[in-house]
Design a protein around this motif. Structure first.
Motif, mmCIF file in Angstrom:
data_model
loop_
_atom_site.group_PDB
_atom_site.id
_atom_site.type_symbol
_atom_site.label_atom_id
_atom_site.label_comp_id
_atom_site.label_asym_id
_atom_site.label_seq_id
_atom_site.Cartn_x
_atom_site.Cartn_y
_atom_site.Cartn_z
ATOM 1 N N VAL A 111 0.841 -1.193 0.000
ATOM 2 C CA VAL A 111 0.000 0.000 0.000
ATOM 3 C C VAL A 111 0.879 1.248 0.000
ATOM 4 O O VAL A 111 1.940 1.269 0.608
ATOM 5 C CB VAL A 111 -0.965 -0.020 1.222
ATOM 6 C CG1 VAL A 111 -0.220 -0.032 2.539
ATOM 7 C CG2 VAL A 111 -1.941 1.134 1.180
ATOM 8 N N ASP A 141 -2.250 -5.322 -9.772
ATOM 9 C CA ASP A 141 -1.912 -3.898 -9.646
ATOM 10 C C ASP A 141 -3.194 -3.078 -9.761
ATOM 11 O O ASP A 141 -3.751 -2.971 -10.854
ATOM 12 C CB ASP A 141 -0.914 -3.526 -10.763
ATOM 13 C CG ASP A 141 -0.303 -2.147 -10.545
ATOM 14 O OD1 ASP A 141 -0.810 -1.404 -9.694
ATOM 15 O OD2 ASP A 141 0.685 -1.830 -11.232
ATOM 16 N N LYS A 177 5.288 1.298 -5.619
ATOM 17 C CA LYS A 177 4.632 -0.013 -5.542
ATOM 18 C C LYS A 177 4.837 -0.819 -6.829
ATOM 19 O O LYS A 177 5.208 -1.993 -6.798
ATOM 20 C CB LYS A 177 3.119 0.150 -5.301
ATOM 21 C CG LYS A 177 2.751 0.971 -4.084
ATOM 22 C CD LYS A 177 1.250 1.069 -3.902
ATOM 23 C CE LYS A 177 0.536 1.826 -5.007
ATOM 24 N NZ LYS A 177 0.828 3.257 -5.067
ATOM 25 N N THR A 186 -4.713 3.937 5.843
ATOM 26 C CA THR A 186 -3.710 3.162 5.128
ATOM 27 C C THR A 186 -4.080 1.691 5.115
ATOM 28 O O THR A 186 -3.922 1.008 4.117
ATOM 29 C CB THR A 186 -2.350 3.342 5.818
ATOM 30 O OG1 THR A 186 -2.101 4.735 5.895
ATOM 31 C CG2 THR A 186 -1.248 2.674 5.050
ATOM 32 N N THR A 213 -2.065 -1.377 -3.932
ATOM 33 C CA THR A 213 -3.214 -0.479 -3.786
ATOM 34 C C THR A 213 -2.788 0.891 -3.295
ATOM 35 O O THR A 213 -1.830 1.018 -2.532
ATOM 36 C CB THR A 213 -4.269 -1.080 -2.831
ATOM 37 O OG1 THR A 213 -5.440 -0.262 -2.867
ATOM 38 C CG2 THR A 213 -3.769 -1.196 -1.413
ATOM 39 N N SER A 214 -3.499 1.884 -3.773
ATOM 40 C CA SER A 214 -3.230 3.248 -3.319
ATOM 41 C C SER A 214 -3.864 3.449 -1.961
ATOM 42 O O SER A 214 -4.884 2.847 -1.651
ATOM 43 C CB SER A 214 -3.817 4.258 -4.302
ATOM 44 O OG SER A 214 -3.174 4.153 -5.534
ATOM 45 N N SER A 215 -3.236 4.304 -1.189
ATOM 46 C CA SER A 215 -3.784 4.557 0.147
ATOM 47 C C SER A 215 -4.689 5.776 0.076
ATOM 48 O O SER A 215 -4.232 6.896 0.028
ATOM 49 C CB SER A 215 -2.652 4.780 1.144
ATOM 50 O OG SER A 215 -1.745 5.732 0.648
ATOM 51 N N ASN A 216 -5.975 5.524 0.005
ATOM 52 C CA ASN A 216 -6.946 6.610 0.089
ATOM 53 C C ASN A 216 -7.602 6.499 1.457
ATOM 54 O O ASN A 216 -8.212 5.496 1.768
ATOM 55 C CB ASN A 216 -8.018 6.459 -1.002
ATOM 56 C CG ASN A 216 -7.400 6.583 -2.380
ATOM 57 O OD1 ASN A 216 -6.466 7.353 -2.574
ATOM 58 N ND2 ASN A 216 -7.902 5.824 -3.330
ATOM 59 N N ARG A 241 5.917 4.862 1.728
ATOM 60 C CA ARG A 241 5.485 6.252 1.807
ATOM 61 C C ARG A 241 6.656 7.202 1.591
ATOM 62 O O ARG A 241 7.813 6.810 1.754
ATOM 63 C CB ARG A 241 4.798 6.538 3.144
ATOM 64 C CG ARG A 241 5.623 6.206 4.349
ATOM 65 C CD ARG A 241 4.876 6.534 5.648
ATOM 66 N NE ARG A 241 5.671 6.135 6.797
ATOM 67 C CZ ARG A 241 5.367 5.129 7.600
ATOM 68 N NH1 ARG A 241 4.287 4.412 7.393
ATOM 69 N NH2 ARG A 241 6.143 4.830 8.616
ATOM 70 N N GLU A 271 0.898 5.739 -1.507
ATOM 71 C CA GLU A 271 0.341 6.773 -2.372
ATOM 72 C C GLU A 271 0.886 6.605 -3.784
ATOM 73 O O GLU A 271 1.903 5.948 -3.974
ATOM 74 C CB GLU A 271 0.733 8.148 -1.822
ATOM 75 C CG GLU A 271 0.039 8.461 -0.515
ATOM 76 C CD GLU A 271 0.555 9.747 0.112
ATOM 77 O OE1 GLU A 271 1.496 10.337 -0.442
ATOM 78 O OE2 GLU A 271 0.012 10.125 1.155
ATOM 79 N N PRO A 272 0.210 7.198 -4.766
ATOM 80 C CA PRO A 272 0.751 7.146 -6.129
ATOM 81 C C PRO A 272 2.181 7.682 -6.149
ATOM 82 O O PRO A 272 2.481 8.688 -5.520
ATOM 83 C CB PRO A 272 -0.192 8.067 -6.909
ATOM 84 C CG PRO A 272 -1.477 8.036 -6.138
ATOM 85 C CD PRO A 272 -1.081 7.896 -4.697
#
Lengths: 495, 125
Positions: free
Chosen positions: A42, A135, A49, A178, A172-175, A193, A44-45
């Motif tokens: 996990v 992904d 990852k 987390t 996965t992105s963390s929206n 991160r 952010e963009p």
């Protein structure tokens, strides 16, 4: 072999583990991912990852494994591969047999999670894949009708991984949070991160969960270069817990007769010494003397510095009769120069320890401990970091001297520019200072502390000339307050 | 009007290619993998199959093999496309032209025209 692995080395891999191919990460994971495990990465963009997953795939592909990389509304495969082409791990010859890319997005759109699960099972079987990357897990999560459906999807993927013996990595992105409650079902969660302080930023990895064994806890730094990801496990987390080897009976001298006379037994081999002094007080020359004597004794030596480039350093030393150029060219004197801008603390520790270990270094001079300290955005770990660092150096049987610049040239206060007590760093303590006396500045030397050996506690002037360093007899006993840098006659004394 | 069947598992690419080819005046069919492509071909025989290589269910090589093995589809032009190094694919599959992804639009249109005009015909055996 040292029990502390450098980032480029990997620990012995227990059976049932999958190597990630990311230097340092297998050490964090205590050997790699567990075979047939399902993991979530996990972040952010832009956190790294996709790069991590591809690095794993090409590493495994090179070893003969088959990897299936399934995307869900991620960047196109062509763009992803274009982004990988400059990476050292990328090997187009592994495509498509070793690493196979497919998109599962349309299946997810049309058939939902059951269809996606079926696609994953079928493609793993068709390609005989032992590694599966999914992904874009967030798309699957959004496609799920409910939290229960998503948990069911993860559960069924775990079952499939166990039956078909593949290891799955879901990115996965963390929206928002987390770690979603649904994620706790998986076998492991790695979080990537990027952190920023002022204008500086750095990358961190943390294992949030891992089934199947202990991992190195806490936060570890990583960096991304054309080599891919490289993780630098936090030194304190990987340091040995056992007692260091018994002190070596050998003793170490500076090779300056008048200085060595102040502690005839010398420094204990493998001990650590801290040398405090303001700018220009002679720290670099004093420390380099220790190395020059090591070279004379045939011991591999290391200078690690932050401010003077190697050529400039060698030129400066040659000017005072310390010609280490030949030793440097012959590989008997190693120089690691790291300009202080944008350093990462654990990268510096890795550079230092791996050089010591690789070359069997016996004497180390780290010239500028404060530069090392500045590499840590969080000062609270400095005491434990330096304690771990010095312990590792003891294990490696390297006699180490750290120089540390004190900010004040004169005065009654001695500032420690690091959030760390001297005893955490060193067994021995030397102090250099300028002193104003009879209308001129002189250099003063004092031994504050020397473990397990007698020493002369008198304050000495030392002189730097073309012949090197010479320590003078003790100062006039009628002089007081020399250590403040401003000497004065004791009351009642006559010059 | 010439008919082109575009096969790609990446939805965004599939839709973009379909739009571009329609703007050029072709009739366009789409499929997201080889098995779906065979279903489309059973409904309407295309003049050209433009297919991706790595796909789920039935991949590009398997699709080409099925087309070549079916007498009814002899003479259908074939054009492969892949993000994989197509140099190796050209050696492995002689007679089939390949587009290297990512490609630009003029290159795509040139290759499509060339394939329709006689390059890369499917043939039995």
């Amino acid at each position: 072999m040292s029990a502390l692995m450098t980032a480029s080395e990997q620990p012995p891999r227990p059976d049932g583990r999958v190597s990630t191919g990311v230097p340092g990460l297998d050490a964090v994971l205590n050997g790699g991912l567990v075979t047939s495990g399902v993991y979530i990465v996990v972040g952010e963009p832009g956190a790294g990852k996709t790069l991590l997953a591809n690095q794993l795939c090409y590493h495994q592909g090179r070893a003969g494994a088959r990897c299936l990389y399934v995307t869900l509304l991620a960047e196109s495969h062509a763009r992803m591969l274009a982004n990988m082409r400059d990476m050292a791990f990328f090997d187009p010859a592994l495509l498509p047999e070793g690493v196979y890319y497919v998109s599962g997005f349309r299946t997810l759109e049309e058939q939902g999670l059951p269809g996606l699960l079926e696609l994953l099972r079928r493609e793993v079987r068709n390609h005989n894949a032992s590694i599966l990357v999914l992904d874009g897990l967030v798309q699957a999560q959004e496609a799920a009708g409910s939290s229960r459906d998503f948990k069911k999807f993860i559960h069924e993927l775990q079952v499939a991984a166990g039956l078909a013996r593949f290891t799955a990595l879901m990115l996965t992105s963390s929206n928002g949070p987390t770690v979603h409650p649904e994620y706790t079902m998986v076998d492991g969660i790695l979080e990537l991160r990027e952190r920023t302080l002022g204008v500086r930023s750095w990358r961190e990895l943390q294992v949030r969960k891992f089934r199947g064994g202990a991992t190195l806890t806490g936060v570890h730094t990583f960096r991304i270069s054309n080599e891919g990801l490289e993780v630098f496990p936090r030194l304190e987390a990987r340091v040995r817990r056992s007692q260091p080897p018994a002190p070596d009976a050998a003793r170490v001298h500076f090779g300056i007769p008048s200085l060595d006379d102040m502690f005839p037994a010398g420094l204990a081999a493998g001990s650590t010494t801290l040398m405090l002094g303001p700018p220009g007080s002679g720290k670099t020359l004093m420390g380099s003397s220790l190395l020059a004597e090591g070279v004379r004794q045939g011991e591999p030596c290391l200078y690690m510095g932050f401010y003077e480039a190697p050529e400039r350093l060698l030129h400066k030393l040659a000017a005072v009769g310390m010609d280490l150029g030949d030793a440097a060219r012959a590989g008997r004197m190693h120089i690691v120069w790291q300009p202080p801008a944008e350093c990462i603390l654990d990268v510096l520790a890795h550079q230092l320890l791996s050089t010591v270990e690789r070359h069997g270094i016996r004497r180390v001079f780290v010239d500028g401990l404060s530069a090392m300290g500045q590499a840590a955005p969080d000062g609270s770990r400095m005491s434990s970091f330096f304690a771990a660092l010095t312990q590792e150096l003891r294990y490696l049987k390297a006699t180490t001297l750290f120089s540390l610049e004190t900010p004040r040239l004169f005065g009654t206060v001695l500032d420690m520019p690091l959030e760390v007590g001297p005893s955490a760093v060193a067994e021995n303590l030397l102090f250099l200072r300028h002193v104003e006396l009879e209308g001129r500045l002189r250099r003063l030397l004092s031994i504050f502390k020397l473990r397990d050996a007698d020493f002369d506690p008198s304050l000495r002037e030392f002189v730097i000339s073309q012949r090197g360093i010479e320590v003078q007899p003790p100062f006039d006993s009628t002089l007081d307050t020399l250590l403040t840098g401003l000497a004065r006659r004791a009351s009642g004394a006559h010059p | 009007m010439e008919t082109i069947l575009v096969v790609d598992d990446e939805q965004g690419i599939l839709e973009a290619l379909a739009d571009l080819l329609r703007e050029e005046g072709y009739r366009v069919l789409t499929a997201s993998h080889g098995r779906e492509a065979l279903e489309r071909m059973a409904e309407l025989r295309p003049d050209l199959v433009l297919t991706d290589w790595m796909m789920p269910v039935l991949d590009g090589p398997a699709l080409i093999e099925r087309i070549r093995g079916e007498a009814a589809w002899a003479g259908v032009a074939l054009l492969g496309m892949s993000a994989v190094d197509v140099g190796a694919l050209r050696v492995q599959y002689p007679g089939i032209p390949f587009l290297q992804k990512p490609f630009d639009i003029p290159a795509l249109m040139r290759q499509v025209r060339k394939a329709l005009d006689g390059g890369g015909r499917a043939s039995l055996g």
